[in-house]
Write a protein that holds these residues in place. Structure first.
Motif, PDB file in Angstrom:
ATOM      1  N   ARG A 147       6.455 -12.526   7.192  1.00 57.00           N
ATOM      2  CA  ARG A 147       5.974 -12.894   5.866  1.00 57.00           C
ATOM      3  C   ARG A 147       4.563 -13.449   5.931  1.00 57.00           C
ATOM      4  O   ARG A 147       3.737 -13.170   5.074  1.00 57.00           O
ATOM      5  CB  ARG A 147       6.935 -13.923   5.235  1.00 57.00           C
ATOM      6  N   PHE A 166       2.079 -10.437   6.738  1.00 51.98           N
ATOM      7  CA  PHE A 166       1.903  -9.363   5.765  1.00 51.98           C
ATOM      8  C   PHE A 166       1.749  -9.847   4.327  1.00 51.98           C
ATOM      9  O   PHE A 166       1.597  -9.059   3.416  1.00 51.98           O
ATOM     10  CB  PHE A 166       3.080  -8.379   5.864  1.00 51.98           C
ATOM     11  N   ARG A 167       1.758 -11.174   4.110  1.00 51.09           N
ATOM     12  CA  ARG A 167       1.514 -11.680   2.769  1.00 51.09           C
ATOM     13  C   ARG A 167       0.137 -11.300   2.275  1.00 51.09           C
ATOM     14  O   ARG A 167      -0.090 -11.081   1.099  1.00 51.09           O
ATOM     15  CB  ARG A 167       1.706 -13.194   2.755  1.00 51.09           C
ATOM     16  N   VAL A 174       0.316  -7.961   0.698  1.00 52.31           N
ATOM     17  CA  VAL A 174       0.925  -8.026  -0.620  1.00 52.31           C
ATOM     18  C   VAL A 174      -0.062  -8.584  -1.629  1.00 52.31           C
ATOM     19  O   VAL A 174      -0.174  -8.119  -2.758  1.00 52.31           O
ATOM     20  CB  VAL A 174       2.195  -8.912  -0.559  1.00 52.31           C
ATOM     21  N   SER A 192      10.751  -3.313   3.540  1.00 49.35           N
ATOM     22  CA  SER A 192      10.629  -4.603   2.860  1.00 49.35           C
ATOM     23  C   SER A 192      11.198  -5.721   3.727  1.00 49.35           C
ATOM     24  O   SER A 192      12.232  -5.570   4.377  1.00 49.35           O
ATOM     25  CB  SER A 192      11.376  -4.559   1.520  1.00 49.35           C
ATOM     26  N   ALA A 223       7.141  -9.279   0.591  1.00 50.90           N
ATOM     27  CA  ALA A 223       6.425  -8.923   1.818  1.00 50.90           C
ATOM     28  C   ALA A 223       6.962  -7.600   2.356  1.00 50.90           C
ATOM     29  O   ALA A 223       8.103  -7.208   2.086  1.00 50.90           O
ATOM     30  CB  ALA A 223       6.577 -10.014   2.869  1.00 50.90           C
ATOM     31  N   SER A 224       6.126  -6.893   3.122  1.00 53.55           N
ATOM     32  CA  SER A 224       6.535  -5.605   3.676  1.00 53.55           C
ATOM     33  C   SER A 224       5.954  -5.428   5.071  1.00 53.55           C
ATOM     34  O   SER A 224       5.046  -6.145   5.479  1.00 53.55           O
ATOM     35  CB  SER A 224       6.078  -4.454   2.775  1.00 53.55           C
ATOM     36  N   TYR A 225       6.493  -4.450   5.771  1.00 53.95           N
ATOM     37  CA  TYR A 225       6.103  -4.149   7.147  1.00 53.95           C
ATOM     38  C   TYR A 225       5.765  -2.664   7.198  1.00 53.95           C
ATOM     39  O   TYR A 225       6.604  -1.820   6.896  1.00 53.95           O
ATOM     40  CB  TYR A 225       7.285  -4.452   8.067  1.00 53.95           C
TER      41      TYR A 225
END
Length: 260
Positions: free
Chosen positions: A35, A38-39, A42, A116, A121-123
């Protein structure tokens, strides 16, 4: 949680464990780290277009359907390029294509562009970035591709950078100086010859997530780096083996299609 406890959890991520899909002890730690990592992505997607412009980079998730990504056989990339010089977005797409066709049989390619992590957040599983023309950024473009084998993941990466104003690392008295992660263990480095005769530096080391192998070549003012590494993430262990041989890494780094 103490630092030693976190290290123990991360170590378990690369040790033999349960099959994919079984909740792992390391999930909570990696999810929190994911999180944080990768925030920023986002935030850019929501309202930070200005940040992208300032950095001179644009991010593209190709959006291929699962049917467009069967597990391909290993293939030799073409030796010539029809991509216009300086078209970094097209170069990034080409790099992703070359990574995809280089993956050997038996490995699984991602069915979507990202996974997700929750809370927005995502990867990224498959991604390209590029510098817009005229923008001051050393990295011209990049491509990233996650692959899996037996439910364990590794990431293949291409990065192409502008070397102007910096020293050519392969022209140094010791071309292997500075080639390693400072925390890497079992380091090794040597010069290699690609199939087309291009000199390429191959370096390898081990970190907590497994082995890392990196190929670097320089052409004029351009540095091309191709790297593979284990990649743990929530619910998935890191793959503790090489996906591509050193020769394949060198041939990818020396491919003229990657040059701007």
């Amino acid at each position: 949680m103490s630092e030693s406890a976190i290290r123990e959890l991360l170590t378990r991520a690369v040790e033999p464990g349960p099959p994919p899909g079984v909740p792992l002890p390391v999930d909570d730690v990696l999810a929190r780290n994911g999180r944080r990592l990768f925030r920023r992505r986002v935030g850019r997607a929501g309202a930070a277009v200005v940040v992208l412009l300032a950095a001179g980079l644009v991010t593209l998730l190709p959006g291929r359907s699962p049917s467009a990504l069967p597990t391909p056989p290993a293939a030799t990339p073409p030796a010539t390029s029809a991509t216009p010089v300086g078209d970094y977005r097209a170069r990034a797409a080409t790099a992703l294509r070359l990574l995809t066709v280089a993956v050997p049989r038996g490995y699984t390619l991602p069915e979507r562009d990202e996974v997700s992590l929750g809370e927005g957040a995502s990867y990224a599983l498959r991604e390209t970035t590029w510098r817009e023309p005229g923008r001051p950024a050393k990295e011209l473009y990049s491509a990233l591709l996650e692959v899996q084998f037996d439910g364990r993941a590794a990431v293949l990466t291409v990065r192409v950078s502008d070397l102007r104003g910096a020293a050519n690392p392969l022209a140094a008295a010791d071309p292997c100086e500075g080639a390693f992660d400072p925390d890497g263990q079992e380091r090794e480095c040597r010069m290699w010859s690609a199939g087309n005769g291009t000199p390429v530096r191959i370096a390898g080391w081990k970190v907590i997530t497994g082995p890392v192998r990196q190929a670097v070549r320089v052409s004029g003012d351009t540095l091309v780096m191709v790297e593979q590494a284990g990649r743990p993430r929530p619910g998935v262990y890191a793959l503790g083996r090489q996906v591509l041989s050193d020769q394949r890494l060198a041939d990818l780094a020396a491919d003229p299609e990657l040059l701007p």
